[in-house]
Write a protein that holds these residues in place. Structure first.
Motif, PDB file in Angstrom:
ATOM      1  N   GLY A 101     -48.756 -28.169  -4.504  1.00 37.99           N
ATOM      2  CA  GLY A 101     -49.052 -28.248  -3.310  1.00 37.99           C
ATOM      3  C   GLY A 101     -48.173 -27.650  -2.215  1.00 37.99           C
ATOM      4  O   GLY A 101     -48.175 -27.612  -1.096  1.00 37.99           O
ATOM      5  N   THR A 102     -47.144 -26.780  -2.662  1.00 40.43           N
ATOM      6  CA  THR A 102     -46.436 -26.064  -2.025  1.00 40.43           C
ATOM      7  C   THR A 102     -46.268 -24.621  -2.276  1.00 40.43           C
ATOM      8  O   THR A 102     -46.707 -24.358  -3.198  1.00 40.43           O
ATOM      9  CB  THR A 102     -44.752 -26.400  -2.416  1.00 40.43           C
ATOM     10  N   VAL A 103     -46.155 -23.870  -1.082  1.00 37.67           N
ATOM     11  CA  VAL A 103     -46.281 -22.497  -1.135  1.00 37.67           C
ATOM     12  C   VAL A 103     -44.989 -21.804  -0.557  1.00 37.67           C
ATOM     13  O   VAL A 103     -44.446 -22.383   0.502  1.00 37.67           O
ATOM     14  CB  VAL A 103     -47.712 -21.948  -0.655  1.00 37.67           C
ATOM     15  N   GLU A 104     -44.637 -20.664  -1.325  1.00 34.20           N
ATOM     16  CA  GLU A 104     -43.534 -19.739  -0.823  1.00 34.20           C
ATOM     17  C   GLU A 104     -44.083 -18.624  -0.397  1.00 34.20           C
ATOM     18  O   GLU A 104     -44.397 -17.999  -1.039  1.00 34.20           O
ATOM     19  CB  GLU A 104     -42.344 -19.811  -1.603  1.00 34.20           C
ATOM     20  N   ILE A 105     -43.665 -18.094   0.895  1.00 33.48           N
ATOM     21  CA  ILE A 105     -44.102 -16.961   1.421  1.00 33.48           C
ATOM     22  C   ILE A 105     -42.870 -15.910   1.889  1.00 33.48           C
ATOM     23  O   ILE A 105     -42.198 -16.490   2.761  1.00 33.48           O
ATOM     24  CB  ILE A 105     -45.177 -17.162   2.688  1.00 33.48           C
ATOM     25  N   LYS A 106     -42.829 -14.699   1.189  1.00 30.08           N
ATOM     26  CA  LYS A 106     -41.853 -13.802   1.810  1.00 30.08           C
ATOM     27  C   LYS A 106     -42.426 -13.073   3.208  1.00 30.08           C
ATOM     28  O   LYS A 106     -43.621 -12.751   2.885  1.00 30.08           O
ATOM     29  CB  LYS A 106     -41.390 -12.592   0.847  1.00 30.08           C
ATOM     30  N   VAL A 107     -41.694 -13.163   4.152  1.00 35.56           N
ATOM     31  CA  VAL A 107     -42.450 -12.728   5.371  1.00 35.56           C
ATOM     32  C   VAL A 107     -41.241 -11.565   5.789  1.00 35.56           C
ATOM     33  O   VAL A 107     -40.187 -11.555   5.843  1.00 35.56           O
ATOM     34  CB  VAL A 107     -42.250 -13.685   6.748  1.00 35.56           C
ATOM     35  N   VAL A 108     -41.864 -10.473   6.434  1.00 36.39           N
ATOM     36  CA  VAL A 108     -41.218  -9.412   6.933  1.00 36.39           C
ATOM     37  C   VAL A 108     -41.883  -8.897   8.297  1.00 36.39           C
ATOM     38  O   VAL A 108     -42.978  -9.083   8.514  1.00 36.39           O
ATOM     39  CB  VAL A 108     -41.509  -7.770   6.060  1.00 36.39           C
ATOM     40  N   GLY A 109     -41.073  -8.696   9.422  1.00 33.35           N
ATOM     41  CA  GLY A 109     -41.619  -8.229  10.566  1.00 33.35           C
ATOM     42  C   GLY A 109     -40.836  -7.059  11.076  1.00 33.35           C
ATOM     43  O   GLY A 109     -39.466  -6.784  10.961  1.00 33.35           O
ATOM     44  N   VAL A 110     -41.631  -6.025  11.294  1.00 36.74           N
ATOM     45  CA  VAL A 110     -41.132  -4.586  11.423  1.00 36.74           C
ATOM     46  C   VAL A 110     -41.349  -3.955  12.857  1.00 36.74           C
ATOM     47  O   VAL A 110     -42.457  -4.538  13.461  1.00 36.74           O
ATOM     48  CB  VAL A 110     -41.910  -3.761  10.470  1.00 36.74           C
ATOM     49  N   ASN A 111     -40.608  -3.431  13.542  1.00 35.64           N
ATOM     50  CA  ASN A 111     -40.771  -2.967  14.908  1.00 35.64           C
ATOM     51  C   ASN A 111     -40.749  -1.356  14.790  1.00 35.64           C
ATOM     52  O   ASN A 111     -40.545  -0.855  13.573  1.00 35.64           O
ATOM     53  CB  ASN A 111     -39.928  -3.656  15.970  1.00 35.64           C
ATOM     54  N   GLY A 112     -40.679  -0.873  15.984  1.00 34.89           N
ATOM     55  CA  GLY A 112     -40.438   0.620  16.049  1.00 34.89           C
ATOM     56  C   GLY A 112     -39.371   1.179  15.416  1.00 34.89           C
ATOM     57  O   GLY A 112     -38.996   2.579  15.259  1.00 34.89           O
ATOM     58  N   ILE A 113     -38.279   0.409  15.396  1.00 35.74           N
ATOM     59  CA  ILE A 113     -36.908   1.013  14.825  1.00 35.74           C
ATOM     60  C   ILE A 113     -36.560   0.449  13.807  1.00 35.74           C
ATOM     61  O   ILE A 113     -35.686   0.764  12.945  1.00 35.74           O
ATOM     62  CB  ILE A 113     -35.937   0.836  15.936  1.00 35.74           C
ATOM     63  N   GLY A 114     -37.376  -0.345  12.947  1.00 33.38           N
ATOM     64  CA  GLY A 114     -36.992  -0.900  11.592  1.00 33.38           C
ATOM     65  C   GLY A 114     -37.386  -2.338  11.403  1.00 33.38           C
ATOM     66  O   GLY A 114     -38.342  -2.825  12.028  1.00 33.38           O
ATOM     67  N   HIS A 115     -36.886  -2.969  10.604  1.00 33.14           N
ATOM     68  CA  HIS A 115     -37.021  -4.368   9.943  1.00 33.14           C
ATOM     69  C   HIS A 115     -36.296  -5.279  10.926  1.00 33.14           C
ATOM     70  O   HIS A 115     -35.082  -5.290  10.827  1.00 33.14           O
ATOM     71  CB  HIS A 115     -36.538  -4.639   8.600  1.00 33.14           C
ATOM     72  N   HIS A 116     -37.266  -6.314  11.769  1.00 32.73           N
ATOM     73  CA  HIS A 116     -36.659  -6.944  12.790  1.00 32.73           C
ATOM     74  C   HIS A 116     -36.279  -8.104  11.919  1.00 32.73           C
ATOM     75  O   HIS A 116     -35.241  -8.915  12.290  1.00 32.73           O
ATOM     76  CB  HIS A 116     -37.510  -7.130  13.844  1.00 32.73           C
ATOM     77  N   VAL A 117     -36.999  -8.729  11.142  1.00 38.74           N
ATOM     78  CA  VAL A 117     -36.800  -9.955  10.335  1.00 38.74           C
ATOM     79  C   VAL A 117     -37.326  -9.879   8.990  1.00 38.74           C
ATOM     80  O   VAL A 117     -38.244  -9.471   8.642  1.00 38.74           O
ATOM     81  CB  VAL A 117     -37.597 -11.243  11.225  1.00 38.74           C
ATOM     82  N   THR A 118     -36.646 -10.478   8.028  1.00 39.53           N
ATOM     83  CA  THR A 118     -36.911 -10.644   6.806  1.00 39.53           C
ATOM     84  C   THR A 118     -36.646 -11.897   6.168  1.00 39.53           C
ATOM     85  O   THR A 118     -35.720 -12.622   6.703  1.00 39.53           O
ATOM     86  CB  THR A 118     -36.363  -9.630   5.791  1.00 39.53           C
ATOM     87  N   GLY A 119     -37.371 -12.656   5.512  1.00 41.86           N
ATOM     88  CA  GLY A 119     -36.948 -14.212   4.893  1.00 41.86           C
ATOM     89  C   GLY A 119     -38.288 -14.688   4.219  1.00 41.86           C
ATOM     90  O   GLY A 119     -39.254 -14.115   3.775  1.00 41.86           O
ATOM     91  N   THR A 120     -37.960 -16.064   4.145  1.00 42.37           N
ATOM     92  CA  THR A 120     -38.976 -16.781   3.350  1.00 42.37           C
ATOM     93  C   THR A 120     -39.195 -18.134   4.200  1.00 42.37           C
ATOM     94  O   THR A 120     -38.455 -18.572   4.628  1.00 42.37           O
ATOM     95  CB  THR A 120     -38.373 -17.203   1.770  1.00 42.37           C
ATOM     96  N   VAL A 121     -40.537 -18.463   3.782  1.00 42.42           N
ATOM     97  CA  VAL A 121     -41.069 -19.821   4.466  1.00 42.42           C
ATOM     98  C   VAL A 121     -41.551 -20.606   3.148  1.00 42.42           C
ATOM     99  O   VAL A 121     -42.425 -20.076   2.593  1.00 42.42           O
ATOM    100  CB  VAL A 121     -42.013 -19.419   5.706  1.00 42.42           C
ATOM    101  N   THR A 122     -41.340 -21.774   3.179  1.00 45.07           N
ATOM    102  CA  THR A 122     -41.889 -22.661   2.332  1.00 45.07           C
ATOM    103  C   THR A 122     -42.773 -24.084   3.038  1.00 45.07           C
ATOM    104  O   THR A 122     -42.044 -24.266   3.951  1.00 45.07           O
ATOM    105  CB  THR A 122     -40.657 -23.471   1.458  1.00 45.07           C
ATOM    106  N   ALA A 123     -43.890 -24.028   2.620  1.00 45.93           N
ATOM    107  CA  ALA A 123     -44.722 -24.999   3.328  1.00 45.93           C
ATOM    108  C   ALA A 123     -45.419 -25.801   2.273  1.00 45.93           C
ATOM    109  O   ALA A 123     -45.607 -25.350   1.288  1.00 45.93           O
ATOM    110  CB  ALA A 123     -45.704 -24.403   4.382  1.00 45.93           C
TER     111      ALA A 123
END
Length: 130
Positions: A101-123
């Motif tokens: 019942g638990t999931v872990e997701i790797k999240v990446v957020g990219v903008n015009g100059i590169g990677h803004h955010v990287t990380g993991t979310v557990t829910a």
């Protein structure tokens, strides 16, 4: 939901209003998040998004995908390239673990100059959602 599954991308226009409203909502009154002239004096080309706004957008991205029964248990992010007004941040996610019942997701957020955010979310998922 299986390990390796990808979430659909989410494009978020980075507007001045989003940056300023996010800073105010999180009680972050640092001038670099609302005053372009002072941000430039401090070496930035413009105001930029604060980490709490980014954290909220990452959480929204995951819960929008997992549904209203999902509960965020852990959000661990690292910032990179700033989000400046006029850019677009595109969030993507990949499932890295699923168990009981638990999931872990790797999240990446990219903008015009590169990677803004990287990380993991557990829910935790709503019963029957996995």
């Amino acid at each position: 939901m299986r390990v390796g599954d990808s979430m659909p991308p989410l494009e978020i226009p980075v507007t001045r209003t989003l940056i300023v409203a996010g800073a105010i909502a999180s009680r972050d009154y640092q001038d670099v998040h609302h005053d372009a002239a002072l941000a430039r004096e401090k070496g930035s080309p413009d105001i930029f998004m604060n980490i709490l706004t980014t954290n909220g957008l990452v959480g929204r991205y995951v819960t929008d995908h997992l549904g209203p029964g999902a509960v965020l248990r852990k959000v661990a992010i690292r910032l990179g390239a700033p989000n400046y007004p006029g850019d677009t941040m595109t969030l993507t996610g990949t499932v890295t673990a699923v168990a009981e019942g638990t999931v872990e997701i790797k999240v990446v957020g990219v903008n015009g100059i590169g990677h803004h955010v990287t990380g993991t979310v557990t829910a935790t998922l709503a019963e029957g959602a996995a």
